[in-house]
Design an enzyme around this catalytic site. Structure first.
Site, PDB file in Angstrom:
ATOM      1  CD  GLU A 101      -7.912   6.278   4.730  1.00 33.22           C
ATOM      2  OE1 GLU A 101      -6.934   6.923   5.140  1.00 33.22           O
ATOM      3  OE2 GLU A 101      -8.246   6.226   3.524  1.00 33.22           O
ATOM      4  CG  HIS A 161      -1.982   1.026   1.227  1.00 32.42           C
ATOM      5  ND1 HIS A 161      -3.275   0.771   1.649  1.00 32.42           N
ATOM      6  CD2 HIS A 161      -1.985   2.323   0.836  1.00 32.42           C
ATOM      7  CE1 HIS A 161      -3.998   1.868   1.528  1.00 32.42           C
ATOM      8  NE2 HIS A 161      -3.227   2.826   1.032  1.00 32.42           N
ATOM      9  CG  ASP A 206      -1.607   5.708   2.791  1.00 33.53           C
ATOM     10  OD1 ASP A 206      -1.802   5.579   1.572  1.00 33.53           O
ATOM     11  OD2 ASP A 206      -2.474   6.151   3.563  1.00 33.53           O
ATOM     12  CG  HIS A 217      -1.253   6.181  -2.629  1.00 39.30           C
ATOM     13  ND1 HIS A 217      -2.304   5.996  -3.501  1.00 39.30           N
ATOM     14  CD2 HIS A 217      -1.660   5.696  -1.431  1.00 39.30           C
ATOM     15  CE1 HIS A 217      -3.322   5.444  -2.857  1.00 39.30           C
ATOM     16  NE2 HIS A 217      -2.953   5.244  -1.595  1.00 39.30           N
TER      17      HIS A 217
END
Length: 341
Positions: free
Chosen positions: A201, A18, A279, A20
């Site tokens: 989330e 995970h 993240d 980005h």
């Protein structure tokens, strides 16, 4: 945390599931790219940028996230961004990454889809040769844009199936149920893309259930609130559907009041295939090993649980069974070496 615990976190092979890539844009690189691309930003110094990294919710972060992206214009920009992340996490013993990218956030600014893709994948290919890091690339659809635009992104992706493994769903979750994108996910599955989605989330366990049933996702990104519903929790445990949790991100976005409230330990105790990830590490101040250290310290994890999280990172990946076993064997070998057995 004792010396062996530090050594385990620092030296165990790990996958990140995970991440980005746009969220790895460090302030120094942001300002340098703004200068070379002649992009005006409301910041003059690195300190100005870091001072802006105070978020009250996901939307606060997203506003800054998209502003930061404005400096990414050329293939070199995307290459430099991706290579900087890979070089950084190589030191964290990352050996495999399944990273997200948001092409709609760039094509909306007039940057060609191929410019983004070519820059990212060139760096991924170089990292495999030079660092031994393997990868899979997942293209995310942006929730705050209409599904018709997601179809346009999918059309572009279909020309590059050799380089794009899956599709995901990110951006703000509140008020936008997964079923909003049922059509494009069905089309993507027909084209052979593996589906995942950010759910649970901000949203409820119902969003997780709906994403499983309607979008037919094979992995839950975040999934914190899945644990609010015993039936959803049991389903995830029984099916061993991976969850890609991001402790420091949850804390910085005020999704949890403290790192000790992270659901990672509860997910482990419930038998879920939970993984730890960073993240958007530049914005949240923590890369992969920082997140491992955070859950170890604040959740009181045992060394056995740290090892399990590292193993889960590969078990929850989209590597082949043989590739997964190779990585799991490497973890066992590293554990035995560190323990002197």
């Amino acid at each position: 945390m004792n010396d062996l615990s530090y050594a385990l976190i620092d030296n165990l092979p790990k996958a990140e599931l995970h991440l980005h890539i746009e969220g790895t844009l460090e302030p120094e690189m942001m300002l340098a790219m703004a200068k070379r691309n002649k992009v005006e930003l409301p910041y003059k110094t690195v300190e100005d940028v870091r001072a802006a990294y105070q978020f009250d919710c996901l939307q606060d972060f997203l506003d800054l996230y998209y502003l930061g992206m404005s400096v990414l214009l050329t293939e070199k920009d995307f290459y430099d961004l991706t290579w900087a992340y890979l070089e950084r996490v190589h030191a964290d013993r990352l050996t495999h990454v399944e990273l997200f990218f948001d092409p709609q956030a760039h094509t909306d600014r007039g940057v060609a889809f191929e410019t983004v893709l070519d820059g990212i994948t060139s760096a991924l290919e170089y990292a495999k040769r030079e660092l031994g890091i393997t990868s899979k690339l997942i293209m995310c659809f942006l929730r705050h844009l209409p599904e018709e635009q997601a179809f346009e992104a999918l059309e572009c992706a279909c020309k590059h199936k050799d380089r794009i493994f899956g599709v995901g769903l990110d951006s703000t979750e509140n008020g936008i149920p997964p079923s909003t994108f049922a059509g494009v996910f069905e089309a993507a599955r027909r084209e052979g893309f593996t589906p995942v989605a950010h759910v649970g989330e901000e949203g409820t366990a119902e969003n997780v259930r709906e994403a499983l049933d309607v979008l037919k996702i094979e992995r839950v990104d975040h999934g914190n609130h899945a644990l609010d519903d015993p039936m959803v929790t049991k389903r995830l445990a029984d099916q061993q559907t991976p969850l890609t949790m991001c402790p420091i991100s949850n804390w910085r976005l005020k999704g949890i009041p403290s790192l000790s409230a992270s659901p990672v330990k509860r997910a482990l105790d419930a038998g879920l295939l939970v993984t730890v990830n960073s993240d958007d590490p530049s914005y949240f101040g923590g890369y992969l090993n920082d997140n491992y250290r955070a859950v170890f310290k604040h959740l009181g994890l045992t060394e056995t649980e740290v090892i399990q999280l590292a193993k889960n990172s590969f078990a929850g990946s989209f590597l082949s069974d043989g590739e997964k076993q190779e990585q799991l064997d490497r973890i066992d070998h590293q554990v035995n070496t560190l323990r002197g057995t």
